[in-house]
Write an enzyme that holds these catalytic residues in place. Structure first.
Site, PDB file in Angstrom:
ATOM      1  N   ASN A   1     -11.040  -2.398  -5.130  1.00 20.04           N
ATOM      2  CA  ASN A   1     -10.237  -1.560  -6.030  1.00 20.04           C
ATOM      3  C   ASN A   1     -10.900  -1.366  -7.405  1.00 20.04           C
ATOM      4  O   ASN A   1     -10.564  -0.432  -8.137  1.00 20.04           O
ATOM      5  CB  ASN A   1      -8.819  -2.115  -6.210  1.00 20.04           C
ATOM      6  CG  ASN A   1      -7.929  -1.962  -4.988  1.00 20.04           C
ATOM      7  OD1 ASN A   1      -7.017  -2.753  -4.752  1.00 20.04           O
ATOM      8  ND2 ASN A   1      -8.173  -0.932  -4.167  1.00 20.04           N
TER       9      ASN A   1
ATOM     10  N   ASP B   1       0.828  -1.214   0.000  1.00 21.29           N
ATOM     11  CA  ASP B   1       0.000   0.000   0.000  1.00 21.29           C
ATOM     12  C   ASP B   1       0.861   1.261   0.000  1.00 21.29           C
ATOM     13  O   ASP B   1       1.963   1.267   0.533  1.00 21.29           O
ATOM     14  CB  ASP B   1      -0.910  -0.016   1.240  1.00 21.29           C
ATOM     15  CG  ASP B   1      -2.081   0.950   1.103  1.00 21.29           C
ATOM     16  OD1 ASP B   1      -2.355   1.401  -0.028  1.00 21.29           O
ATOM     17  OD2 ASP B   1      -2.716   1.253   2.122  1.00 21.29           O
TER      18      ASP B   1
HETATM   19  C1  IPE Z   1      -5.476  -2.620  -0.028  1.00 23.89           C
HETATM   20  O1  IPE Z   1      -5.106  -1.314  -0.280  1.00 23.89           O
HETATM   21  C2  IPE Z   1      -5.552  -3.396  -1.303  1.00 23.89           C
HETATM   22  C3  IPE Z   1      -4.265  -3.645  -1.970  1.00 23.89           C
HETATM   23  C4  IPE Z   1      -3.087  -3.334  -1.519  1.00 23.89           C
HETATM   24  C5  IPE Z   1      -4.371  -4.316  -3.237  1.00 23.89           C
HETATM   25  P1  IPE Z   1      -6.188  -0.153  -0.434  1.00 23.89           P
HETATM   26  O2  IPE Z   1      -5.449   1.100  -0.678  1.00 23.89           O
HETATM   27  O3  IPE Z   1      -7.212  -0.543  -1.439  1.00 23.89           O
HETATM   28  O4  IPE Z   1      -6.865  -0.151   1.007  1.00 23.89           O
HETATM   29  P2  IPE Z   1      -7.770   0.923   1.738  1.00 23.89           P
HETATM   30  O5  IPE Z   1      -8.843   1.303   0.772  1.00 23.89           O
HETATM   31  O6  IPE Z   1      -6.908   2.096   2.076  1.00 23.89           O
HETATM   32  O7  IPE Z   1      -8.270   0.241   2.958  1.00 23.89           O
HETATM   33  C1  IPE Z   2      -1.511   0.237  -3.356  1.00 23.19           C
HETATM   34  O1  IPE Z   2      -1.304   1.607  -3.379  1.00 23.19           O
HETATM   35  C2  IPE Z   2      -1.808  -0.340  -4.719  1.00 23.19           C
HETATM   36  C3  IPE Z   2      -3.172  -0.820  -4.901  1.00 23.19           C
HETATM   37  C4  IPE Z   2      -4.127  -0.790  -3.994  1.00 23.19           C
HETATM   38  C5  IPE Z   2      -3.503  -1.394  -6.198  1.00 23.19           C
HETATM   39  P1  IPE Z   2      -2.493   2.625  -3.424  1.00 23.19           P
HETATM   40  O2  IPE Z   2      -2.870   2.882  -4.831  1.00 23.19           O
HETATM   41  O3  IPE Z   2      -3.607   2.185  -2.549  1.00 23.19           O
HETATM   42  O4  IPE Z   2      -1.816   3.928  -2.820  1.00 23.19           O
HETATM   43  P2  IPE Z   2      -2.423   4.934  -1.745  1.00 23.19           P
HETATM   44  O5  IPE Z   2      -2.906   4.111  -0.588  1.00 23.19           O
HETATM   45  O6  IPE Z   2      -3.535   5.661  -2.405  1.00 23.19           O
HETATM   46  O7  IPE Z   2      -1.278   5.816  -1.384  1.00 23.19           O
HETATM   47 MG    MG Z   3      -4.034   2.431  -0.589  1.00 20.57          MG
END
Ligand code: IPE
Ligand code: IPE
Ligand code: MG
Length: 248
Positions: free
Chosen positions: A69, A21
C-alpha cells in the site's frame, strides 16, 4: 431474535483476521474520493471490534495497511496515516473501557513518527486489557514477516544461540511477529476479491476463508455474525478424512 442467538458460543474462533477491502470502490460508487471511503470505514471497524469482543473472540487482527500500500498515491497514503492517528486517539478510551488491548504487527518503524507515537501510547495505555487483543497490521505483509524471521533466525544461528538441526515449525512460528498469538481460525475478506494479498502467509495455512461481496464501509455486526455462523458450518479436517473428524 438477535443474530447472536443462533451462534454456538462454544465454537467461537479464538483469532479472527480481517482484510478490510473495498473503501475506494465504496467511495467511487458515491461519486466521492477514495479518502472518503477510508473515512467512512471507521464505523465498520468499530462495529467489528465490538461484536468480536461481545462474542468472545480473543484476537482480532485487522489488515489496515500493507507493505504494498506504500505504492499508492502519496496523498492517499498521507490521508490514511492521518486517519490512523485520529482514529487511535479517538478510540483509545473505548478500548480502555472495554478492556481491549491494542497491539500491532508490521514494519512499524516505517510509519510517520506521529503515528508511531500515537500507537505506542495507545498500546501502553491499554496493555492490561484482558477481554480481547485488537491487532492492527500496519505496513505488514506475510513476506516481510517471513523475511524478518529468517533474518533474526540466521543471526541467532551465527551467534551460536540456535542450531539448524533444532529448527522446527514451532521455532519458525516463534520468530514471526505473531509469535504469541494463535493462528487465525477464520479470515474474513470484504469486497469479493478472492486473494490473500500478502497477509498472514504462514499463519493462514489452515484458516477458513470467508469472502463477502460487501464493501468494507458497509460491514456491520450482523455481517460479522454471519461470518461466524458460516465458520461454524465448516468441517475443519486438517488433512484427515471426514469420518475421522465426525467419530467422537
Ligand atoms: C489488502 O487490500 C490490504 C489491506 C486491506 C490493508 P488491497 O486493496 O491492498 O489488496 P489488492 O491490492 O487488491 O490485492
Ligand atoms: C481497503 O480499501 C483499505 C486499504 C487497503 C488501506 P481499498 O482502498 O483497497 O479499496 P478498493 O479495493 O480500492 O475499493
Ligand atoms: Mg483494495
Amino acid at each position: 431474535m438477535t443474530g447472536q442467538a443462533e451462534i454456538d458460543t462454544q465454537n467461537i474462533p479464538a483469532h479472527v483476521a480481517v482484510i478490510m477491502d473495498g473503501n475506494g470502490r465504496w467511495a467511487k460508487q458515491r461519486g466521492g474520493l477514495r479518502v472518503f471511503g477510508h473515512q467512512s470505514a471507521i464505523t465498520a471497524v468499530r462495529e467489528t471490534v465490538e461484536e468480536a469482543a461481545e462474542l468472545g473472540v480473543q484476537y482480532l487482527t485487522l489488515y489496515a495497511f500493507s507493505t504494498e500500500n506504500w505504492n499508492r498515491p502519496a496523498l492517499e497514503v498521507m490521508a490514511l496515516m492521518q486517519l490512523l492517528v485520529h482514529t487511535i486517539r479517538q478510540e483509545t478510551s473505548t478500548l480502555l473501557k472495554n478492556s481491549i488491548r491494542l497491539e500491532s504487527i508490521g514494519d512499524i518503524a516505517t510509519l510517520p513518527k506521529n503515528c508511531q507515537r500515537e500507537l505506542a501510547e495507545a498500546k501502553e495505555l491499554t496493555k492490561t486489557g484482558t477481554r480481547m487483543t485488537l491487532v492492527l497490521a500496519l505496513s505488514y505483509s506475510g513476506r516481510w514477516d517471513l523475511t524478518q524471521a529468517a533474518r533474526r533466525m540466521t543471526a541467532d544461528v551465527a551467534e551460536g544461540k540456535l542450531k539448524p538441526a533444532d529448527v522446527t515449525e514451532n521455532t519458525v512460528a516463534s520468530y514471526l511477529v505473531t509469535a504469541n498469538m494463535p493462528d487465525p481460525e477464520l479470515l474474513i475478506r470484504t469486497s469479493g476479491e478472492q486473494r490473500i494479498s500478502n497477509f498472514l502467509l504462514w499463519q493462514l495455512a489452515y484458516t477458513e476463508l470467508y469472502i463477502t461481496d460487501l464493501l468494507w464501509p458497509d460491514f456491520r455486526k450482523q455481517h460479522f455474525q454471519e461470518a461466524i455462523r458460516a465458520y461454524q458450518r465448516r468441517e475443519r479436517r486438517f488433512g484427515k478424512t471426514s469420518e475421522q473428524i465426525t467419530v467422537s
